[in-house]
Motif scaffolding. Structure first.
Motif, PDB file in Angstrom:
ATOM      1  N   GLY A  53       4.106  -1.805   1.009  1.00  0.00           N
ATOM      2  CA  GLY A  53       5.155  -1.766   0.519  1.00  0.00           C
ATOM      3  C   GLY A  53       5.319  -0.159  -0.938  1.00  0.00           C
ATOM      4  O   GLY A  53       4.424   0.213  -1.377  1.00  0.00           O
ATOM      5  N   VAL A  54       6.584  -0.218  -1.729  1.00  0.00           N
ATOM      6  CA  VAL A  54       6.125   1.071  -2.371  1.00  0.00           C
ATOM      7  C   VAL A  54       7.447   0.639  -3.366  1.00  0.00           C
ATOM      8  O   VAL A  54       8.238   0.456  -3.286  1.00  0.00           O
ATOM      9  N   GLN A  55       7.348   1.420  -4.835  1.00  0.00           N
ATOM     10  CA  GLN A  55       7.963   0.320  -5.617  1.00  0.00           C
ATOM     11  C   GLN A  55       8.420   1.664  -6.127  1.00  0.00           C
ATOM     12  O   GLN A  55       9.862   2.005  -6.893  1.00  0.00           O
ATOM     13  N   ALA A  56       7.996   2.886  -6.107  1.00  0.00           N
ATOM     14  CA  ALA A  56       8.918   4.721  -6.339  1.00  0.00           C
ATOM     15  C   ALA A  56       7.461   5.570  -5.646  1.00  0.00           C
ATOM     16  O   ALA A  56       6.851   5.362  -5.758  1.00  0.00           O
ATOM     17  N   ALA A  57       8.812   6.659  -5.698  1.00  0.00           N
ATOM     18  CA  ALA A  57       8.263   7.460  -4.909  1.00  0.00           C
ATOM     19  C   ALA A  57       8.307   9.256  -5.933  1.00  0.00           C
ATOM     20  O   ALA A  57       9.877   9.351  -5.994  1.00  0.00           O
ATOM     21  N   LYS A  58       7.905   9.749  -5.418  1.00  0.00           N
ATOM     22  CA  LYS A  58       8.335  11.756  -5.786  1.00  0.00           C
ATOM     23  C   LYS A  58       7.906  12.310  -4.618  1.00  0.00           C
ATOM     24  O   LYS A  58       7.152  12.779  -4.070  1.00  0.00           O
ATOM     25  N   THR A  59       8.426  13.231  -4.786  1.00  0.00           N
ATOM     26  CA  THR A  59       8.669  14.498  -3.267  1.00  0.00           C
ATOM     27  C   THR A  59       8.550  15.996  -3.991  1.00  0.00           C
ATOM     28  O   THR A  59       8.554  15.698  -5.526  1.00  0.00           O
ATOM     29  N   THR A  68      16.721   0.200  -2.779  1.00  0.00           N
ATOM     30  CA  THR A  68      15.297   0.126  -3.315  1.00  0.00           C
ATOM     31  C   THR A  68      14.409   0.108  -3.988  1.00  0.00           C
ATOM     32  O   THR A  68      14.079  -0.265  -5.077  1.00  0.00           O
ATOM     33  N   VAL A  69      14.308   1.548  -3.625  1.00  0.00           N
ATOM     34  CA  VAL A  69      12.928   2.444  -4.296  1.00  0.00           C
ATOM     35  C   VAL A  69      13.903   3.866  -5.103  1.00  0.00           C
ATOM     36  O   VAL A  69      14.122   4.700  -4.322  1.00  0.00           O
ATOM     37  N   PRO A  70      13.233   3.518  -6.331  1.00  0.00           N
ATOM     38  CA  PRO A  70      13.153   5.065  -7.170  1.00  0.00           C
ATOM     39  C   PRO A  70      12.998   6.091  -6.304  1.00  0.00           C
ATOM     40  O   PRO A  70      11.901   5.794  -6.450  1.00  0.00           O
ATOM     41  N   LEU A  71      13.505   6.955  -6.648  1.00  0.00           N
ATOM     42  CA  LEU A  71      13.234   8.069  -6.061  1.00  0.00           C
ATOM     43  C   LEU A  71      13.054   9.179  -6.557  1.00  0.00           C
ATOM     44  O   LEU A  71      14.323  10.414  -7.083  1.00  0.00           O
TER      45      LEU A  71
END
Length: 278
Positions: free
Chosen positions: A82-88, A112-115
């Motif tokens: 599961g992932v609550q947020a991500a960054k590239t 659903t997931v802040p990016l």
């Protein structure tokens, strides 16, 4: 002390993913992201997109990870952990950008997931980290999925054609970036020499939010952009609004700049390790 709430020992912390390249010198890329994640008390997840050959003097080359391995990393952790947020970060090519965007949608994370999209185009030494042909893919495929984009001024110029030299052009750039599809656009002002401060400007299509701090006089700022984006993503995972997350990230990277240290013969990294001192 700048911090986010820490999870009690034995309980599962929030999970934040970095989709980025590896820095063999340890100053930027996924290495910088994971340091910030750890210091902010979130569990870091990783999808490696490229392996760079670099040190404090610059990037000597890079190798792109196969597309199925990149997408497989995202799918594996999303389906299980599961992932609550991500960054590239560094995405290197049009093919990688497309694969990441498609996987993000296919996993149902687009809504659903802040990016946080840090549109890495070149290293601080000017070494290219993104094929020129990939700029259009970045704008057309990834920006519309972004909660917030965080380009520096060189990246702003490549993405919008606007040379930011003052507050008026900074606002024009924010409008142009937002028009590419992200929910929020952050135009970082750390390199805006028209100001004695370090003015960042956030725009949601209607309202502007300004974040000003004193400019830190240091030649050791490798990984500052990665660290800022990682801190913003960590705050978003904790439920912060975008303006509050950006304000937090700004304070965090400022302290990391204060704690920056020399490394090798070139530019040293910003340091999230300052938190260990108190």
């Amino acid at each position: 002390m700048i911090q986010l709430p820490l999870t009690p020992p034995g309980q599962t912390p929030l999970r934040v993913m970095t989709i980025a390249g590896s820095d063999s010198g340890g100053g930027a890329g996924i290495q910088a992201d994971l340091r910030t994640f750890a210091m902010l008390g979130v569990h870091g997840l990783v999808a490696v997109t490229a392996v760079t050959v670099q040190n404090s003097m610059g990037v000597k080359g890079f190798h792109e990870i196969p597309l199925d391995v990149i997408t497989g990393q995202i799918e594996a952790v999303a389906s299980d952990i599961g992932v609550q947020a991500a960054k590239t970060g560094m995405l290197a090519s049009s093919a990688i950008i497309g694969a990441v965007a498609d996987t993000w949608r296919r996993q149902g994370m687009a809504d659903t997931v802040p990016l946080v999209v840090d549109p890495v185009c070149a290293s601080m030494h000017g070494d290219p980290l993104l094929h020129p042909s990939a700029l259009d893919s970045l704008k057309s495929q990834l920006f519309p999925l972004a909660t917030v984009v965080t380009p520096n001024l060189d990246e702003v110029r490549l993405l919008t054609g606007i040379d930011v030299v003052d507050s008026d052009t900074q606002r024009a750039a924010a409008h142009a970036l937002h028009a590419l599809g992200p929910k929020w656009a952050l135009v970082k002002g750390g390199h805006l020499r028209a100001s004695s401060q370090s003015p960042d400007l956030l725009f949601d299509g209607t309202d502007f939010f300004e974040f000003d701090t004193a400019r830190i006089d240091t030649g050791h700022d490798h990984g500052a952009g990665d660290t800022l984006a990682a801190a913003i993503a960590s705050a978003l995972a904790n439920g912060s609004t975008v303006p509050d997350a950006v304000a937090f990230g700004k304070r965090w990277v400022t302290e990391c700049l204060r704690a920056a240290y020399p490394l090798g013969h070139g530019h040293g990294p910003v340091s999230a390790l300052f938190r260990l001192n108190g």
